[in-house]
Scaffold this active site. Structure first.
Site, PDB file in Angstrom:
ATOM      1  N   SER A 142      -5.468  21.760 -40.800  1.00 27.59           N
ATOM      2  CA  SER A 142      -5.066  22.850 -39.810  1.00 27.59           C
ATOM      3  C   SER A 142      -3.889  23.535 -40.302  1.00 27.59           C
ATOM      4  CB  SER A 142      -4.866  22.667 -38.494  1.00 27.59           C
ATOM      5  OG  SER A 142      -4.590  23.915 -37.686  1.00 27.59           O
ATOM      6  N   TYR A 155      -0.091  18.763 -31.066  1.00 27.17           N
ATOM      7  CA  TYR A 155      -1.048  19.084 -31.972  1.00 27.17           C
ATOM      8  C   TYR A 155      -0.684  19.592 -33.552  1.00 27.17           C
ATOM      9  CZ  TYR A 155      -5.131  21.270 -33.900  1.00 27.17           C
ATOM     10  OH  TYR A 155      -6.213  21.946 -34.612  1.00 27.17           O
TER      11      TYR A 155
END
Length: 258
Positions: A142, A155
């Site tokens: 990501s 995250y």
């Protein structure tokens, strides 16, 4: 992203986090290309639904549990055959709480799923791939792992670790027939992202990441192993044509430049 429709007939794929969202899209795309697909995730009903839809194998799996991952690999290979492709896609968010107010168990659980899950999954398939002399691993990374401005610590730090794990694993296996890829699916509208971004967010079409995984599974992009490939912002066909230049100039890599 303009690309040929690669066929994957005869390949066996294990897709973690395959019960919904990006993982379900990857499972559907690989099956449409002719691969036999094991759909793995924690929610039994979701994996059974996707597996039934594509004629695949449903595998209930918590990627943070080493024994469960090893069992899933054994079940997949017993029912479908030797695994050619691991799509290490399982991932969760950590919530929006400030670090000082966060639940330590939830914060760490994010790392267990997003990083340890990749580790367990790759560790379980690599020996067989090396023995057979073939295999590919695609890790869903990501941009949250390196883009500036983020304030959610759980995250983002887990994805930074996953990004680095994929690249260094690719280096470790560089002289072997096992190739490791790192992709970013972009900002895809899923259950995890819904509610965290407004309607004007730059949403990425959900089909792009599955299409990219299909190309990587074909073997045509093996020279790009270890590179960071964005499903929306990179044209994989262009990257394939420029693979020598990309390696020589160390492009498509997350680096500190001074």
């Amino acid at each position: 992203m303009s690309q040929p429709a690669d066929r994957l007939d005869g390949q066996v794929a294990l897709v973690t986090g395959g019960g919904r969202g990006i993982g379900a899209g990857i499972a559907r795309e690989l099956a449409a290309a002719g691969a036999k697909v094991a759909v793995a995730a924690r929610t039994k009903e979701q994996v059974e639904q996707v597996a039934q839809e594509i004629g695949g194998l449903a595998v209930e799996l918590d990627v943070t549990d080493q024994a469960e991952v090893e069992r899933a690999v054994e079940e997949t290979e017993r029912e479908l055959g030797p695994i050619d492709l691991l799509a290490a896609n399982a991932g969760i968010g950590s919530g929006e709480d400030a670090l000082a107010e966060s639940d330590p168990r939830r914060w760490w659980r994010t790392h267990e799923v997003n990083v340890l899950g990749v580790y367990h999954s790759a560790r379980a398939v690599i020996p067989g791939m090396l023995d057979r002399g073939r295999g590919r691993i695609v890790v869903t990374g990501s941009g949250a792992g390196y883009l500036p401005g983020a304030s959610n610590t759980g995250y983002t730090s887990s994805k930074a670790a996953a990004n680095r794990l994929a690249e260094t694993l690719a280096n470790e296996l560089a002289e072997t027939p096992v190739k490791v890829f790192l992709i970013s699916p972009g900002l895809v509208r899923t259950e995890m992202t819904e509610g965290h971004f407004d309607g004007e967010a730059p949403w990425t079409p959900p089909e792009l990441a599955p299409q990219l995984v299909r190309v990587l599974a074909s073997g045509r992009a093996d020279a790009l192993a270890g590179r960071y490939i964005h499903a929306e912002h990179d044209d994989v066909e262009d990257l394939i044509r420029r693979a020598d230049e990309i390696r020589k100039q160390d492009l498509n890599a997350i680096r500190l430049r001074r």
